[in-house]
Design a protein around this motif. Structure first.
Motif, PDB file in Angstrom:
ATOM      1  N   HIS A 112       0.876  -1.174   0.000  1.00  0.00           N
ATOM      2  CA  HIS A 112       0.000   0.000   0.000  1.00  0.00           C
ATOM      3  C   HIS A 112       0.909   1.217   0.000  1.00  0.00           C
ATOM      4  CE1 HIS A 112      -3.812   2.149   0.718  1.00  0.00           C
ATOM      5  NE2 HIS A 112      -3.041   3.021   1.365  1.00  0.00           N
ATOM      6  N   VAL A 113       0.834   2.038  -1.044  1.00  0.00           N
ATOM      7  CA  VAL A 113       1.755   3.156  -1.227  1.00  0.00           C
ATOM      8  C   VAL A 113       1.125   4.446  -0.700  1.00  0.00           C
ATOM      9  CG1 VAL A 113       3.032   4.547  -2.902  1.00  0.00           C
ATOM     10  CG2 VAL A 113       2.841   2.070  -3.209  1.00  0.00           C
ATOM     11  N   VAL A 114       1.835   5.079   0.232  1.00  0.00           N
ATOM     12  CA  VAL A 114       1.423   6.375   0.773  1.00  0.00           C
ATOM     13  C   VAL A 114       2.455   7.408   0.333  1.00  0.00           C
ATOM     14  CG1 VAL A 114       1.004   7.731   2.857  1.00  0.00           C
ATOM     15  CG2 VAL A 114       0.295   5.330   2.763  1.00  0.00           C
ATOM     16  N   ALA A 115       1.990   8.482  -0.280  1.00  0.00           N
ATOM     17  CA  ALA A 115       2.892   9.541  -0.738  1.00  0.00           C
ATOM     18  C   ALA A 115       2.674  10.799   0.090  1.00  0.00           C
ATOM     19  CB  ALA A 115       2.658   9.842  -2.210  1.00  0.00           C
ATOM     20  N   LEU A 116       3.753  11.302   0.695  1.00  0.00           N
ATOM     21  CA  LEU A 116       3.741  12.593   1.369  1.00  0.00           C
ATOM     22  C   LEU A 116       4.362  13.592   0.401  1.00  0.00           C
ATOM     23  CD1 LEU A 116       3.399  10.564   3.730  1.00  0.00           C
ATOM     24  CD2 LEU A 116       4.771  12.123   5.129  1.00  0.00           C
ATOM     25  N   VAL A 117       3.548  14.450  -0.190  1.00  0.00           N
ATOM     26  CA  VAL A 117       4.018  15.356  -1.236  1.00  0.00           C
ATOM     27  C   VAL A 117       3.402  16.738  -1.045  1.00  0.00           C
ATOM     28  CG1 VAL A 117       4.507  13.616  -3.012  1.00  0.00           C
ATOM     29  CG2 VAL A 117       2.194  14.503  -2.761  1.00  0.00           C
ATOM     30  N   ASN A 118       4.154  17.751  -1.451  1.00  0.00           N
ATOM     31  CA  ASN A 118       3.618  19.105  -1.413  1.00  0.00           C
ATOM     32  C   ASN A 118       2.837  19.422  -2.684  1.00  0.00           C
ATOM     33  OD1 ASN A 118       3.309  21.494   0.100  1.00  0.00           O
ATOM     34  ND2 ASN A 118       4.888  22.538  -1.078  1.00  0.00           N
ATOM     35  N   VAL A 119       3.161  18.716  -3.765  1.00  0.00           N
ATOM     36  CA  VAL A 119       2.470  18.898  -5.041  1.00  0.00           C
ATOM     37  C   VAL A 119       1.556  17.696  -5.238  1.00  0.00           C
ATOM     38  CG1 VAL A 119       2.739  19.282  -7.525  1.00  0.00           C
ATOM     39  CG2 VAL A 119       4.473  20.152  -5.932  1.00  0.00           C
ATOM     40  N   THR A 120       0.282  17.881  -4.983  1.00  0.00           N
ATOM     41  CA  THR A 120      -0.628  16.737  -4.894  1.00  0.00           C
ATOM     42  C   THR A 120      -1.110  16.218  -6.249  1.00  0.00           C
ATOM     43  OG1 THR A 120      -2.461  18.291  -4.526  1.00  0.00           O
ATOM     44  CG2 THR A 120      -1.427  17.309  -2.578  1.00  0.00           C
ATOM     45  N   ASP A 121      -0.726  16.869  -7.343  1.00  0.00           N
ATOM     46  CA  ASP A 121      -1.016  16.306  -8.660  1.00  0.00           C
ATOM     47  C   ASP A 121       0.263  15.857  -9.366  1.00  0.00           C
ATOM     48  OD1 ASP A 121       0.085  18.772  -9.151  1.00  0.00           O
ATOM     49  OD2 ASP A 121      -1.424  19.425 -10.612  1.00  0.00           O
ATOM     50  N   SER A 122       1.304  15.613  -8.595  1.00  0.00           N
ATOM     51  CA  SER A 122       2.604  15.206  -9.126  1.00  0.00           C
ATOM     52  C   SER A 122       2.573  13.751  -9.576  1.00  0.00           C
ATOM     53  CB  SER A 122       3.680  15.375  -8.047  1.00  0.00           C
ATOM     54  OG  SER A 122       3.379  14.562  -6.922  1.00  0.00           O
ATOM     55  N   PRO A 123       3.564  13.312 -10.360  1.00  0.00           N
ATOM     56  CA  PRO A 123       3.625  11.914 -10.790  1.00  0.00           C
ATOM     57  C   PRO A 123       3.609  10.922  -9.629  1.00  0.00           C
ATOM     58  CG  PRO A 123       5.147  13.231 -12.082  1.00  0.00           C
ATOM     59  CD  PRO A 123       4.616  14.132 -11.005  1.00  0.00           C
ATOM     60  N   LEU A 124       4.279  11.259  -8.546  1.00  0.00           N
ATOM     61  CA  LEU A 124       4.320  10.362  -7.394  1.00  0.00           C
ATOM     62  C   LEU A 124       2.934  10.249  -6.751  1.00  0.00           C
ATOM     63  CD1 LEU A 124       6.230   8.605  -5.723  1.00  0.00           C
ATOM     64  CD2 LEU A 124       6.712  10.601  -4.297  1.00  0.00           C
ATOM     65  N   ALA A 125       2.255  11.355  -6.642  1.00  0.00           N
ATOM     66  CA  ALA A 125       0.916  11.339  -6.054  1.00  0.00           C
ATOM     67  C   ALA A 125      -0.055  10.538  -6.902  1.00  0.00           C
ATOM     68  CB  ALA A 125       0.412  12.773  -5.890  1.00  0.00           C
ATOM     69  N   GLN A 126       0.116  10.583  -8.214  1.00  0.00           N
ATOM     70  CA  GLN A 126      -0.800   9.873  -9.104  1.00  0.00           C
ATOM     71  C   GLN A 126      -0.659   8.356  -8.978  1.00  0.00           C
ATOM     72  OE1 GLN A 126      -0.148  11.534 -13.023  1.00  0.00           O
ATOM     73  NE2 GLN A 126      -0.643  13.600 -12.332  1.00  0.00           N
ATOM     74  N   ILE A 127       0.502   7.903  -8.561  1.00  0.00           N
ATOM     75  CA  ILE A 127       0.731   6.465  -8.378  1.00  0.00           C
ATOM     76  C   ILE A 127       0.193   5.975  -7.041  1.00  0.00           C
ATOM     77  CG2 ILE A 127       2.550   4.712  -8.047  1.00  0.00           C
ATOM     78  CD1 ILE A 127       4.243   6.414  -9.992  1.00  0.00           C
ATOM     79  N   ALA A 128       0.267   6.819  -6.026  1.00  0.00           N
ATOM     80  CA  ALA A 128       0.003   6.401  -4.648  1.00  0.00           C
ATOM     81  C   ALA A 128      -1.432   5.951  -4.427  1.00  0.00           C
ATOM     82  CB  ALA A 128       0.335   7.546  -3.689  1.00  0.00           C
ATOM     83  N   ASP A 129      -1.593   5.017  -3.479  1.00  0.00           N
ATOM     84  CA  ASP A 129      -2.925   4.615  -3.031  1.00  0.00           C
ATOM     85  C   ASP A 129      -3.527   5.665  -2.112  1.00  0.00           C
ATOM     86  OD1 ASP A 129      -3.022   1.802  -4.148  1.00  0.00           O
ATOM     87  OD2 ASP A 129      -1.221   1.650  -2.913  1.00  0.00           O
ATOM     88  N   THR A 130      -2.677   6.291  -1.308  1.00  0.00           N
ATOM     89  CA  THR A 130      -3.107   7.351  -0.399  1.00  0.00           C
ATOM     90  C   THR A 130      -2.144   8.517  -0.521  1.00  0.00           C
ATOM     91  OG1 THR A 130      -4.011   5.743   1.191  1.00  0.00           O
ATOM     92  CG2 THR A 130      -3.620   7.986   1.988  1.00  0.00           C
ATOM     93  N   VAL A 131      -2.685   9.722  -0.669  1.00  0.00           N
ATOM     94  CA  VAL A 131      -1.854  10.922  -0.759  1.00  0.00           C
ATOM     95  C   VAL A 131      -2.098  11.785   0.472  1.00  0.00           C
ATOM     96  CG1 VAL A 131      -1.353  13.027  -2.056  1.00  0.00           C
ATOM     97  CG2 VAL A 131      -1.931  10.915  -3.277  1.00  0.00           C
ATOM     98  N   LEU A 132      -1.020  12.071   1.193  1.00  0.00           N
ATOM     99  CA  LEU A 132      -1.067  13.017   2.302  1.00  0.00           C
ATOM    100  C   LEU A 132      -0.368  14.293   1.836  1.00  0.00           C
ATOM    101  CD1 LEU A 132      -0.261  10.785   5.420  1.00  0.00           C
ATOM    102  CD2 LEU A 132      -2.488  11.549   4.582  1.00  0.00           C
ATOM    103  N   GLY A 133      -1.165  15.280   1.447  1.00  0.00           N
ATOM    104  CA  GLY A 133      -0.586  16.541   1.016  1.00  0.00           C
ATOM    105  C   GLY A 133       0.093  17.257   2.168  1.00  0.00           C
ATOM    106  N   LEU A 134       1.243  17.862   1.887  1.00  0.00           N
ATOM    107  CA  LEU A 134       1.954  18.577   2.943  1.00  0.00           C
ATOM    108  C   LEU A 134       1.324  19.942   3.221  1.00  0.00           C
ATOM    109  CD1 LEU A 134       5.665  17.773   2.006  1.00  0.00           C
ATOM    110  CD2 LEU A 134       4.116  16.531   3.526  1.00  0.00           C
ATOM    111  N   HIS A 135       0.680  20.522   2.221  1.00  0.00           N
ATOM    112  CA  HIS A 135      -0.010  21.808   2.369  1.00  0.00           C
ATOM    113  C   HIS A 135       0.914  22.890   2.924  1.00  0.00           C
ATOM    114  CE1 HIS A 135      -3.906  20.070   1.338  1.00  0.00           C
ATOM    115  NE2 HIS A 135      -3.560  19.030   2.077  1.00  0.00           N
ATOM    116  N   ALA A 136       2.199  22.795   2.538  1.00  0.00           N
ATOM    117  CA  ALA A 136       3.165  23.803   2.980  1.00  0.00           C
ATOM    118  C   ALA A 136       3.013  25.102   2.212  1.00  0.00           C
ATOM    119  CB  ALA A 136       4.594  23.269   2.821  1.00  0.00           C
TER     120      ALA A 136
END
Length: 336
Positions: A112-136
């Motif tokens: 289960h892939v969780v991505a912590l990213v500041n850019v929530t439409d990034s390539p990494l976020a698109q792959i992840a099962d769960t995206v936790l946006g950093l909202h920085a």
């Protein structure tokens, strides 16, 4: 860098509110389908956040957590056996090809892939099962500050909810104000003492090791100052031989079982004539850097780093550098 680091408390408060439902859903899933183990994957400051995550997951959840080597998947094309794992990848931009490739491999392997990213439409976020946006919010300084602290905060929020630890869960709500208090601390003795330095050690341990790693990186990239990070236990296995008069040490002590050992190492180095600066919550003394009040040891590294960011920005300027534009570096590093 100064303005962005100063905003960390507000950014974390924004993140907690935005991610509450996502974290609740993920924690519920993890309760129903507990992972066999956790794997982190990141580079640079994000990997230092992953170090914090490792200690947080292992101390609060009892789950073995390992750091994946991105080159194993992206260069050697090996597909590790990750079925049943929780794969946590951390990246401000979400664009680094090697992290994207490893997330693809982990997902295909059954993690289960969780991505912590500041850019929530990034390539990494698109792959992840769960995206936790950093909202920085936008971060234009090359040196990551508020996005790093938001990465730690996301790991903290998830762990608090997943662990069902009431003390930790309640402590999380104190973090934004704690970060604001940490920013107000005066670490000018550290700035004055390192203006002409050439090398130093930064030591920490346990939950504070990632903070030491992050500080060493910031010294290098913003101040042109060579710094190495060590566990306050590992530094005794050889590296401490070069510490003596004229060799500075910055020590981050935790307010937990690792704290006494870190304080003891700092005192030993000071007795050798080394310039030593110690950040240690609850430890008295005029030679101790002031720290914000921490209501839980898991919050302490974030508060320490917030105070450090203000100091290292000032040190960069004092040494004639531009902390926003370190030489030879770009905001997004795309390794393959």
């Amino acid at each position: 860098m100064y303005a962005e680091a100063q905003e960390a408390g507000d950014a974390v408060a924004r993140q907690f509110a935005a991610n509450a439902d996502i974290v609740d859903d993920l924690a519920e899933r993890l309760h129903k389908h507990p992972p066999r183990f956790i794997v982190t994957c990141a580079r640079g400051s994000s990997d230092h956040a992953a170090t914090y995550g490792k200690y947080l997951f292992e101390t609060q959840l009892g789950l073995v957590t390992a750091s994946a080597s991105p080159s194993v998947g992206s260069v050697y094309a090996i597909q590790p056996k990750l079925d049943g794992a929780l794969f946590v990848t951390v990246s401000q931009s979400g664009k680094s090809p090697d992290l994207v490739r490893n997330a693809e491999i982990a997902k295909a392997a059954g993690a289960h892939v969780v991505a912590l990213v500041n850019v929530t439409d990034s390539p990494l976020a698109q792959i992840a099962d769960t995206v936790l946006g950093l909202h920085a919010g936008p971060e234009t300084s090359v040196a990551a500050t508020k996005s790093y602290l938001c990465s730690l905060a996301a790991l903290l929020q998830l762990t608090a909810r997943w662990s069902n630890d009431a003390a930790l869960f309640n402590a999380v709500h104190a973090l934004p104000d704690g970060l604001r208090e940490a920013w107000r601390q005066d670490w000018s003795p550290l700035v004055d003492g390192l203006v002409d330095a050439h090398n130093l050690f930064v030591v920490g341990r346990g939950l504070g090791l990632g903070a030491a790693q992050e500080a060493a990186l910031k010294f290098k990239e913003t101040c042109g100052l060579h710094a190495e990070a060590f566990s306050s236990a590992e530094v005794r296995h050889g590296p401490m031989a070069i510490v003596g008069p004229g060799f500075p040490v910055l020590a981050f002590a935790q307010d937990d079982g690792t704290g006494d050992g870190t304080v003891a190492v700092a005192r030993e180095f000071r007795s050798r004539g080394a310039p030593v600066w110690l950040a240690a919550p609850g430890v008295p003394g005029g030679d101790v850097l002031p720290t914000a009040r921490s209501v839980h040891p898991a919050l302490t590294p974030l508060l320490t780093v917030a105070s450090f960011y203000k100091a290292v920005n000032a040190l960069s300027v004092a040494r004639g550098h531009n902390p926003d534009l370190p030489p030879h570096l770009n905001k997004v590093t795309e390794t393959v």
